[in-house]
Design a protein around this motif. Structure first.
Motif, PDB file in Angstrom:
ATOM      1  N   ASN A  17      16.046  -4.438  -0.207  1.00 18.23           N
ATOM      2  CA  ASN A  17      16.581  -3.131   0.179  1.00 18.23           C
ATOM      3  C   ASN A  17      15.564  -2.438   1.099  1.00 18.23           C
ATOM      4  N   PRO A  18      15.916  -2.173   2.354  1.00 22.17           N
ATOM      5  CA  PRO A  18      14.949  -1.560   3.270  1.00 22.17           C
ATOM      6  C   PRO A  18      14.517  -0.165   2.849  1.00 22.17           C
ATOM      7  N   ALA A  19      15.265   0.464   1.944  1.00 25.16           N
ATOM      8  CA  ALA A  19      14.890   1.801   1.475  1.00 25.16           C
ATOM      9  C   ALA A  19      13.873   1.743   0.343  1.00 25.16           C
ATOM     10  N   VAL A  20      13.561   0.554  -0.162  1.00 24.26           N
ATOM     11  CA  VAL A  20      12.598   0.397  -1.246  1.00 24.26           C
ATOM     12  C   VAL A  20      11.307  -0.170  -0.671  1.00 24.26           C
ATOM     13  N   ARG A  21      10.229   0.588  -0.849  1.00 29.76           N
ATOM     14  CA  ARG A  21       8.943   0.230  -0.260  1.00 29.76           C
ATOM     15  C   ARG A  21       8.018  -0.375  -1.316  1.00 29.76           C
ATOM     16  N   ALA A  22       7.447  -1.531  -0.991  1.00 27.18           N
ATOM     17  CA  ALA A  22       6.425  -2.142  -1.839  1.00 27.18           C
ATOM     18  C   ALA A  22       5.054  -1.749  -1.299  1.00 27.18           C
ATOM     19  N   SER A  23       4.153  -1.325  -2.194  1.00 24.17           N
ATOM     20  CA  SER A  23       2.834  -0.857  -1.780  1.00 24.17           C
ATOM     21  C   SER A  23       1.754  -1.463  -2.665  1.00 24.17           C
ATOM     22  N   VAL A  24       0.635  -1.786  -2.025  1.00 26.18           N
ATOM     23  CA  VAL A  24      -0.553  -2.273  -2.724  1.00 26.18           C
ATOM     24  C   VAL A  24      -1.620  -1.192  -2.630  1.00 26.18           C
ATOM     25  N   TYR A  25      -2.333  -0.980  -3.744  1.00 28.56           N
ATOM     26  CA  TYR A  25      -3.374   0.050  -3.826  1.00 28.56           C
ATOM     27  C   TYR A  25      -4.732  -0.647  -3.885  1.00 28.56           C
ATOM     28  N   ILE A  26      -5.635  -0.208  -3.013  1.00 29.08           N
ATOM     29  CA  ILE A  26      -6.934  -0.863  -2.845  1.00 29.08           C
ATOM     30  C   ILE A  26      -8.048   0.106  -3.219  1.00 29.08           C
ATOM     31  N   TYR A  27      -9.027  -0.396  -3.986  1.00 29.80           N
ATOM     32  CA  TYR A  27     -10.230   0.381  -4.284  1.00 29.80           C
ATOM     33  C   TYR A  27     -11.437  -0.528  -4.102  1.00 29.80           C
ATOM     34  N   ASP A  28     -12.335  -0.097  -3.219  1.00 26.43           N
ATOM     35  CA  ASP A  28     -13.557  -0.859  -2.947  1.00 26.43           C
ATOM     36  C   ASP A  28     -13.233  -2.303  -2.562  1.00 26.43           C
ATOM     37  N   GLY A  29     -12.192  -2.472  -1.745  1.00 28.66           N
ATOM     38  CA  GLY A  29     -11.817  -3.785  -1.247  1.00 28.66           C
ATOM     39  C   GLY A  29     -11.025  -4.648  -2.208  1.00 28.66           C
ATOM     40  N   GLU A  30     -10.679  -4.139  -3.389  1.00 25.72           N
ATOM     41  CA  GLU A  30     -10.000  -4.928  -4.412  1.00 25.72           C
ATOM     42  C   GLU A  30      -8.601  -4.370  -4.660  1.00 25.72           C
ATOM     43  N   VAL A  31      -7.632  -5.259  -4.858  1.00 22.67           N
ATOM     44  CA  VAL A  31      -6.276  -4.848  -5.212  1.00 22.67           C
ATOM     45  C   VAL A  31      -6.274  -4.376  -6.662  1.00 22.67           C
ATOM     46  N   VAL A  32      -5.943  -3.097  -6.870  1.00 21.16           N
ATOM     47  CA  VAL A  32      -5.987  -2.532  -8.225  1.00 21.16           C
ATOM     48  C   VAL A  32      -4.641  -1.984  -8.679  1.00 21.16           C
ATOM     49  N   GLY A  33      -3.624  -1.979  -7.803  1.00 20.39           N
ATOM     50  CA  GLY A  33      -2.331  -1.440  -8.203  1.00 20.39           C
ATOM     51  C   GLY A  33      -1.219  -1.867  -7.268  1.00 20.39           C
ATOM     52  N   TYR A  34       0.001  -1.672  -7.737  1.00 18.39           N
ATOM     53  CA  TYR A  34       1.196  -2.061  -6.974  1.00 18.39           C
ATOM     54  C   TYR A  34       2.353  -1.178  -7.419  1.00 18.39           C
ATOM     55  N   THR A  35       3.165  -0.730  -6.463  1.00 11.34           N
ATOM     56  CA  THR A  35       4.385   0.021  -6.790  1.00 11.34           C
ATOM     57  C   THR A  35       5.519  -0.418  -5.888  1.00 11.34           C
ATOM     58  N   ARG A  36       6.732  -0.172  -6.396  1.00 13.41           N
ATOM     59  CA  ARG A  36       7.937  -0.189  -5.566  1.00 13.41           C
ATOM     60  C   ARG A  36       8.593   1.167  -5.724  1.00 13.41           C
ATOM     61  N   THR A  37       8.853   1.829  -4.619  1.00 12.98           N
ATOM     62  CA  THR A  37       9.456   3.163  -4.661  1.00 12.98           C
ATOM     63  C   THR A  37      10.600   3.248  -3.666  1.00 12.98           C
TER      64      THR A  37
END
Length: 252
Positions: free
Chosen positions: A190-210
């Protein structure tokens, strides 16, 4: 009527069928095309009902790994199922479901799940209210801004870290579908649903779909720990304009 696995030569007819069956829209046909790109796609579980040489129905069963009561089992998701409007109410959908169940069981799949009509699918063994939902409302708090996170879309290189996040958050949940090992498993059709990765100090620490229309109500949220989750809430609320900013996030 013949029920058989789909062929490449059927793809255009299957796409047209889904458009007709779902109100002349392209959404379901697009989902089918994307699901065929999954590594776990099994063409023997993509079935067509053929009448007089014409595709009159289609059912796609997609294999997944499921965490169920601390076990990993083989499961399938039935989606989508379509029958030509001119051929509906003749039992074609039911025959597609029955054949899909037979093949999936023979291949070692223990469970089939779907999101569908609550009175139609129970005829074929599906049970409603198999699981419940829970939500947590987290109010805006200035202290959540203490951890600054970078935000971007996921890439192939992120997938191992995302899978580790999923195991951390969902591995002990009583019923959870494990995302696959490819980037497509972490994106929404669904193009209206965005997947996002959250980065802290170069490391992947989170993920959401909104969803673009509900930025403060993520469909999926995976976080390394509580502090990261709070910072992600602050980031989600901060992505909204001042005129539309919500006072809280509703988390799954």
């Amino acid at each position: 009527m013949i029920i058989r696995p789909e062929r490449v030569a059927d793809y255009a007819a299957i796409g047209r069928l889904h458009a007709r069956a779902f109100g002349d829209r392209a959404h379901e046909a697009t989902i089918v095309a994307l699901l065929r790109q999954r590594r776990a796609f099994d063409p023997e579980l993509a079935l067509v009902a053929e009448i007089g040489g014409r595709v009159a129905g289609h059912a796609l069963f997609s294999p997944y790994s499921m965490r169920l009561l601390d076990q990993t089992i083989a499961a399938v998701i039935l989606a989508p199922l379509a029958v030509d409007p001119a051929e509906q109410r003749r039992g074609i959908g039911g025959q597609l479901i029955a054949e899909g169940h037979r093949i999936a069981l023979a291949k070692g799949h223990s469970v089939s799940i779907l999101l569908g009509h609550p009175s139609y699918y129970p005829r074929f063994g599906y049970q409603t209210h198999a699981f419940g939902t829970a939500r947590v409302v987290v109010a805006r708090d200035a202290s959540y801004d203490s951890l600054a996170l970078d935000l971007r879309g996921p890439t192939d290189a992120d997938v191992p870290a995302l899978q580790a996040l999923w195991r951390h958050e969902e591995g002990a949940v009583d019923l959870a579908l494990a995302p696959g090992p490819d980037l497509l498993d972490w994106l929404s059709p669904n193009p209206a649903v965005r997947a996002s990765v959250y980065i802290y100090d170069g490391e992947v620490v989170g993920y959401t779909r909104t969803h673009n229309h509900e930025p403060a109500t993520p469909r999926v949220l995976l976080a390394r720990d509580g502090a990261t989750a709070r910072a992600m809430v602050a980031t989600l609320l901060g992505r909204q304009g001042a005129d539309t900013a919500a006072s809280a996030c509703t988390l799954p």
